[in-house]
Design an enzyme around this catalytic site. Sequence first.
Site, PDB file in Angstrom:
ATOM      1  CE  LYS A  48      41.942  21.599  41.044  1.00  0.00           C
ATOM      2  NZ  LYS A  48      43.099  22.480  40.998  1.00  0.00           N
ATOM      3  N   GLY A  49      35.611  23.979  40.031  1.00  0.00           N
ATOM      4  CA  GLY A  49      34.813  25.160  40.326  1.00  0.00           C
ATOM      5  C   GLY A  49      33.432  24.880  40.893  1.00  0.00           C
ATOM      6  CG  ASP A 106      32.253  26.816  38.225  1.00  0.00           C
ATOM      7  OD1 ASP A 106      32.179  26.124  37.195  1.00  0.00           O
ATOM      8  OD2 ASP A 106      33.303  27.379  38.573  1.00  0.00           O
ATOM      9  CG  ASP A 109      33.601  32.866  30.309  1.00  0.00           C
ATOM     10  OD1 ASP A 109      33.086  33.752  29.637  1.00  0.00           O
ATOM     11  OD2 ASP A 109      34.660  33.030  30.917  1.00  0.00           O
ATOM     12  CB  VAL A 159      32.843  36.573  39.017  1.00  0.00           C
ATOM     13  CG1 VAL A 159      32.050  37.825  38.688  1.00  0.00           C
ATOM     14  CG2 VAL A 159      32.517  35.467  38.019  1.00  0.00           C
ATOM     15  NE  ARG A 171      39.851  26.192  42.554  1.00  0.00           N
ATOM     16  CZ  ARG A 171      39.543  26.143  41.268  1.00  0.00           C
ATOM     17  NH1 ARG A 171      38.319  26.386  40.881  1.00  0.00           N
ATOM     18  NH2 ARG A 171      40.469  25.854  40.362  1.00  0.00           N
TER      19      ARG A 171
HETATM   20  C1  PRP Z   1      35.672  26.889  34.435  1.00  0.00           C
HETATM   21  C2  PRP Z   1      34.244  26.469  34.731  1.00  0.00           C
HETATM   22  C3  PRP Z   1      33.793  25.840  33.456  1.00  0.00           C
HETATM   23  C4  PRP Z   1      34.595  26.569  32.405  1.00  0.00           C
HETATM   24  C5  PRP Z   1      33.711  27.592  31.750  1.00  0.00           C
HETATM   25  O1  PRP Z   1      36.500  25.798  34.678  1.00  0.00           O
HETATM   26  O2  PRP Z   1      34.169  25.588  35.813  1.00  0.00           O
HETATM   27  O3  PRP Z   1      34.094  24.456  33.437  1.00  0.00           O
HETATM   28  O4  PRP Z   1      35.679  27.257  33.061  1.00  0.00           O
HETATM   29  O5  PRP Z   1      34.417  28.275  30.760  1.00  0.00           O
HETATM   30  P1  PRP Z   1      33.997  28.201  29.224  1.00  0.00           P
HETATM   31  O6  PRP Z   1      32.525  28.291  29.140  1.00  0.00           O
HETATM   32  O7  PRP Z   1      34.688  29.416  28.629  1.00  0.00           O
HETATM   33  O8  PRP Z   1      34.560  26.920  28.664  1.00  0.00           O
HETATM   34  P2  PRP Z   1      38.099  25.888  34.686  1.00  0.00           P
HETATM   35  O9  PRP Z   1      38.646  25.346  33.395  1.00  0.00           O
HETATM   36  O10 PRP Z   1      38.524  27.279  35.073  1.00  0.00           O
HETATM   37  O11 PRP Z   1      38.488  24.845  35.810  1.00  0.00           O
HETATM   38  P3  PRP Z   1      38.094  24.849  37.361  1.00  0.00           P
HETATM   39  O12 PRP Z   1      36.627  24.506  37.446  1.00  0.00           O
HETATM   40  O13 PRP Z   1      38.952  23.781  37.943  1.00  0.00           O
HETATM   41  O14 PRP Z   1      38.387  26.224  37.910  1.00  0.00           O
END
Ligand code: PRP
Length: 190
Positions: A48-49, A106, A109, A159, A171
Amino acid sequence: MNQSITLHSDVAQILLTEDEIATKVRELGARISSDYRDRPLTLVSVLKGSLPFMADLMRAIDIPVRIDLMEVSSYGGSSTESSGLVRILKDLSASIVGEDVLIVEDIIDTGLTLNYLIRYLRGKAPASLRICTLLDKPARRLVEIKLDYTGFTIPDQFVVGYGLDYGELYRNLRYVGVLRPEVYSGAPEG
Ligand code: PRP
């Protein structure tokens, strides 16, 4: 309690203002429009991010684009850590065989989510596959990933905002901010 006060007061510091984000999104949109000038492009948003970023980026692109949406979530891990095991909650709705595809994220990490996604989407035989991320947090990278379009490289801070959540909240902030540590320290994992 005034929810709006809580929303903003949980943020210790604004890292990227609404204006800084808007300027960067316009730059990225212009670069992408130029790079894909003569090629039909499919943007794949990873929910969703990436929702606000995708909505703004697609409107900053002035060539024809198709869009598709995927939703993934990592198995296990905690609210602040990725586990690397990825579950597909929503798959592509159309074939990308022979298409030029740009993944819209988004934040990168550890890179584990994207690493999985790249392998998954390559298996669907696109003509090309590139990555666009608004935020890059290289300090936490566990797998090497080539990023084609990066908005901002950010320090290793937790963040939220402009799509990024903690516990599914924050969000809807229009900026990217650093969450106060007391908001997430001591919170149950999951
Ligand atoms: C977040 C972001 C990436 C992922 C990055 O998604 O949107 O997809 O984490 O993290 P990484 O590089 O350590 O794998 P999340 O799983 O939190 O889901 P969301 O987008 O629904 O918040």
